[in-house]
Scaffold this active site. Structure first.
Site, PDB file in Angstrom:
ATOM      1  N   SER A 179       0.830  -1.204   0.000  1.00  0.00           N
ATOM      2  CA  SER A 179       0.000   0.000   0.000  1.00  0.00           C
ATOM      3  C   SER A 179       0.860   1.247   0.000  1.00  0.00           C
ATOM      4  O   SER A 179       1.918   1.289   0.637  1.00  0.00           O
ATOM      5  CB  SER A 179      -0.905   0.013   1.240  1.00  0.00           C
ATOM      6  OG  SER A 179      -1.598   1.235   1.343  1.00  0.00           O
ATOM      7  N   TYR A 231      -2.562  -1.035  10.231  1.00  0.00           N
ATOM      8  CA  TYR A 231      -2.576  -1.511   8.842  1.00  0.00           C
ATOM      9  C   TYR A 231      -1.315  -1.051   8.106  1.00  0.00           C
ATOM     10  O   TYR A 231      -0.659  -1.844   7.418  1.00  0.00           O
ATOM     11  CB  TYR A 231      -3.828  -0.982   8.145  1.00  0.00           C
ATOM     12  CG  TYR A 231      -3.845  -1.195   6.649  1.00  0.00           C
ATOM     13  CD1 TYR A 231      -4.224  -2.414   6.108  1.00  0.00           C
ATOM     14  CD2 TYR A 231      -3.492  -0.167   5.779  1.00  0.00           C
ATOM     15  CE1 TYR A 231      -4.248  -2.612   4.735  1.00  0.00           C
ATOM     16  CE2 TYR A 231      -3.517  -0.353   4.405  1.00  0.00           C
ATOM     17  CZ  TYR A 231      -3.886  -1.572   3.885  1.00  0.00           C
ATOM     18  OH  TYR A 231      -3.898  -1.761   2.524  1.00  0.00           O
TER      19      TYR A 231
END
Length: 250
Positions: free
Chosen positions: A142, A155
């Site tokens: 990400s 995350y």
């Protein structure tokens, strides 16, 4: 363009929804035989099985929780029995939640790490006996690692951990010809977007589209394009890298 993927064998985790579904279907259309998994049964599983049957090929969709060592071992065993080898492994299954850091329970921190990091580790380690020179392992990362996003510290930390794991494994297995790379995603348009109320969805699309150089959100098939490149011989000298598929987001 023919990437020479026909007949290759792939394992893709979390392949029944969103980006994972796009990857599985694109690989199948390119002639790759795919084993994929899901955590909970439902319409998404049925729909993927139906679509794969229409495309043709030798595919398998099985239930597996990637945070569970026994279930991962069983998943990879399915691939071994079906294919005997793997040319591509895609660590796509992931967990996310949005919680202020000061209120983040340790149980939730551990849950997200168990899926995103330990899950990838378990899949790779179990798959190693099926990988050989020319095999490609891709983990979905990400752009949050570079940007940092409030309420997603846990995350973001998992995706940073994947990048470090990727670099080390590329060095450790480079002599064997096994390549490891990360594909770092920006904001991708998936079915979750259309579950939002219309006004909220429109605001999100406008906000994040404006942050990209291309002025729009990404599509699952565009992520799949990067995966297929990394599975092909065109990328045979690419390893230990993080490839950004984010539309130039900032």
């Amino acid at each position: 363009m023919d990437l020479g993927l026909t007949g290759k064998k792939a394992l893709v985790t979390g392949g029944t929804r969103g980006v994972g579904r796009g990857i599985v279907l694109a690989l199948a259309r390119a002639g790759v035989d795919v084993v994929t998994c899901y955590q909970q049964p439902g319409e998404a599983v049925t729909a993927l099985e139906r679509d794969l049957k229409e495309i043709g090929g030798d595919h398998l969709v099985v239930q597996a929780d990637v945070s569970d060592p026994a279930q991962v071992a069983a998943l990879v065993e399915h691939a071994r029995v079906k294919f005997g080898r793997l040319d591509l492994v895609v660590n796509n299954a992931g967990a996310i939640s949005h919680i202020p850091y000061a209120e983040l329970p340790v149980e939730e921190f551990q849950r997200v790490f168990a899926v995103n990091v330990t899950g990838a580790h378990l899949v790779i380690q179990n798959a190693l006996p099926l990988l050989d020179a020319g095999s490609s392992v891709v983990s979905i990362g990400s752009k949050a690692v570079d940007a940092g996003i409030p309420l997603r510290s846990h995350y973001t930390a998992t995706k940073a951990a994947l990048a470090g794991l990727n670099r080390s494994l590329a060095k450790e297995f480079g002599a064997k010809g096994i390549r490891f790379n990360v594909v770092a995603l920006g904001v991708v348009e998936t079915e979750n977007l259309y579950k939002m109320p219309e006004e909220q969805r429109a605001l999100m699309v406008e906000r994040y589209s404006a942050k990209t150089a291309l002025g729009r959100l990404g599509l699952p098939e565009e992520v799949a394009g990067a995966i297929m490149w990394l599975a092909s011989d065109l990328s045979r000298y690419v390893t230990g890298s993080t490839v950004s598929v984010d539309g130039g987001i900032s």
